[in-house]
Design an enzyme around this catalytic site. Structure first.
Site, PDB file in Angstrom:
ATOM      1  N   ASP A   9      16.063   0.554  16.314  1.00 10.04           N
ATOM      2  CA  ASP A   9      16.368   0.959  17.567  1.00 10.04           C
ATOM      3  C   ASP A   9      16.154  -0.365  18.750  1.00 10.04           C
ATOM      4  O   ASP A   9      15.823  -1.204  17.931  1.00 10.04           O
ATOM      5  CB  ASP A   9      15.451   2.051  17.945  1.00 10.04           C
ATOM      6  CG  ASP A   9      15.122   2.293  19.470  1.00 10.04           C
ATOM      7  OD1 ASP A   9      16.221   2.683  19.944  1.00 10.04           O
ATOM      8  OD2 ASP A   9      14.002   2.031  19.860  1.00 10.04           O
ATOM      9  N   ILE A  10      16.482  -0.231  19.829  1.00 16.20           N
ATOM     10  CA  ILE A  10      16.467  -1.306  20.629  1.00 16.20           C
ATOM     11  C   ILE A  10      15.073  -1.156  21.568  1.00 16.20           C
ATOM     12  O   ILE A  10      14.323  -1.892  21.469  1.00 16.20           O
ATOM     13  CB  ILE A  10      17.803  -1.499  21.472  1.00 16.20           C
ATOM     14  CG1 ILE A  10      18.796  -1.960  20.542  1.00 16.20           C
ATOM     15  CG2 ILE A  10      17.534  -2.610  22.593  1.00 16.20           C
ATOM     16  CD1 ILE A  10      20.281  -1.852  21.441  1.00 16.20           C
ATOM     17  N   ASP A  11      15.293  -0.487  22.657  1.00 18.85           N
ATOM     18  CA  ASP A  11      13.966  -0.317  23.672  1.00 18.85           C
ATOM     19  C   ASP A  11      12.770   0.118  22.892  1.00 18.85           C
ATOM     20  O   ASP A  11      12.925   1.213  22.316  1.00 18.85           O
ATOM     21  CB  ASP A  11      14.383   0.544  24.777  1.00 18.85           C
ATOM     22  CG  ASP A  11      15.809  -0.010  25.449  1.00 18.85           C
ATOM     23  OD1 ASP A  11      15.680  -1.227  25.984  1.00 18.85           O
ATOM     24  OD2 ASP A  11      16.823   0.701  25.253  1.00 18.85           O
ATOM     25  N   GLY A  44      20.814   4.297  21.592  1.00 18.30           N
ATOM     26  CA  GLY A  44      21.441   5.235  22.591  1.00 18.30           C
ATOM     27  C   GLY A  44      22.075   4.522  23.574  1.00 18.30           C
ATOM     28  O   GLY A  44      23.174   5.200  24.318  1.00 18.30           O
ATOM     29  N   LYS A 184      21.729   9.750  16.138  1.00 15.77           N
ATOM     30  CA  LYS A 184      21.693   8.567  15.533  1.00 15.77           C
ATOM     31  C   LYS A 184      21.962   8.692  14.023  1.00 15.77           C
ATOM     32  O   LYS A 184      22.677   8.113  13.145  1.00 15.77           O
ATOM     33  CB  LYS A 184      20.485   7.588  15.717  1.00 15.77           C
ATOM     34  CG  LYS A 184      20.481   7.278  16.992  1.00 15.77           C
ATOM     35  CD  LYS A 184      19.138   6.243  17.027  1.00 15.77           C
ATOM     36  CE  LYS A 184      18.787   5.769  18.589  1.00 15.77           C
ATOM     37  NZ  LYS A 184      17.937   5.053  18.636  1.00 15.77           N
ATOM     38  N   ASP A 207      11.274   4.362  18.068  1.00 14.16           N
ATOM     39  CA  ASP A 207       9.962   4.465  18.947  1.00 14.16           C
ATOM     40  C   ASP A 207      10.050   5.937  19.764  1.00 14.16           C
ATOM     41  O   ASP A 207       9.165   6.415  20.328  1.00 14.16           O
ATOM     42  CB  ASP A 207       9.535   3.444  19.589  1.00 14.16           C
ATOM     43  CG  ASP A 207      10.540   3.295  20.955  1.00 14.16           C
ATOM     44  OD1 ASP A 207      11.787   3.169  20.857  1.00 14.16           O
ATOM     45  OD2 ASP A 207       9.868   3.369  21.946  1.00 14.16           O
ATOM     46  N   ASN A 210      15.033  10.134  20.901  1.00 13.61           N
ATOM     47  CA  ASN A 210      16.200  10.068  20.387  1.00 13.61           C
ATOM     48  C   ASN A 210      16.289   9.590  18.736  1.00 13.61           C
ATOM     49  O   ASN A 210      17.383   9.180  18.271  1.00 13.61           O
ATOM     50  CB  ASN A 210      17.333   9.395  21.083  1.00 13.61           C
ATOM     51  CG  ASN A 210      16.914   7.989  21.354  1.00 13.61           C
ATOM     52  OD1 ASN A 210      15.832   7.445  21.188  1.00 13.61           O
ATOM     53  ND2 ASN A 210      18.207   7.288  21.646  1.00 13.61           N
TER      54      ASN A 210
END
Length: 264
Positions: A9-11, A44, A184, A207, A210
């Site tokens: 994931d990114i954020d 996302g 995802k 985290d 999603n």
């Protein structure tokens, strides 16, 4: 040796609270790549929101827009656009109620209103500028994900009116809009099939809300120390926060990196 793959994931995962990639994360991803382990972004976000992350981490494969648009080594392998007629109905309803939308294609994203406080709030949380306005973007571009901007008290009417959509909260007054069943995890499964990688050799770090399906579906799900309680409950392993070497520590915990090598 069997092939392995790691989805990030990114954020709140690759990025810390300052929306920067920690040095330890860059090192950890590089070490995985040197070992021949596939590294993939699972987010996302729309692709043009994270090109800079791909460049910094040398990652050219991703599961974007919550599994709706999937690319492996620069080539599209799966896409699932939303019915424009459904978006038309949603657009009409939000316009009447004074709420707002964003429309996400594989190339860009546009919003339905200018100067909307919830759009500004949401993009401020991403440390990104207010998007361009095009309330009819869905009529001339394939849309894979939407955003609904309204307060939680008003959101239920959309849940009831549009049962074919799922609405996943990502900010105080913002929801991802996806076709039912999209996640995802769906995009990840498409990639595992293409690469012929067994599920037990797949790992994911996340985290947020999603990330739940992803963390449950892969062989080993890793929740960041800063993750929401639901993500921690869905994961097999909990690492430190994204600002406290969480990616590096998590990869060591699950045995993909050796502690001595990582600290070298």
């Amino acid at each position: 040796m069997e092939k392995s793959i790691v989805f990030f994931d990114i954020d709140g995962t690759l990025l810390n609270e300052e929306k920067k990639i920690p040095a330890s994360t860059k090192r950890a991803v590089q070490l995985l790549q040197e070992k021949g382990i596939h590294t993939v972004i699972a987010t996302g976000r729309v692709p043009n929101m994270f090109y800079w992350i791909q460049k910094e981490l040398n990652i050219d494969s991703y599961v974007s827009m919550n599994g709706q648009y999937v690319v492996f080594e620069g080539k599209e392998i799966y896409s699932n656009p939303i019915d424009p007629n459904m978006l038309q109905s949603l657009s009409t309803m939000t316009a009447k109620k004074g709420h707002a939308l964003a429309f996400c294609s594989h190339l860009d994203y546009k919003v339905s209103q200018s100067n909307h406080p919830y759009i500004e709030e949401g993009f401020d949380s991403l440390m990104m500028p207010y998007p361009e306005v095009d309330e009819k973007y869905y009529t001339h571009s394939p849309i894979y994900q939407g955003h609904l901007y309204c307060n939680p008290q008003d959101a239920q009417v959309y849940f009831d009116q549009f049962p074919d959509f799922s609405f996943v909260k990502w900010d105080s007054n913002a929801y991802d809009i996806l076709p039912n069943g999209a996640s995802k995890a769906v995009g990840i499964l498409k990639m595992l099939e293409i690469l012929d990688i067994e599920k037990e050799n797949s790992f994911a770090f996340g985290d947020g809300l999603n990330d739940l399906e992803m963390l449950k579906m892969v062989g080993t799900g890793v929740a960041m120390g800063n993750a929401v309680p639901e993500a921690k409950a869905a994961a097999d392993v909990i690492t430190t926060s994204s600002s406290q070497d969480g990616i590096l520590n998590g990869l060591i915990q699950v045995g993909l990196l050796e502690k001595d090598l990582a600290s070298a």
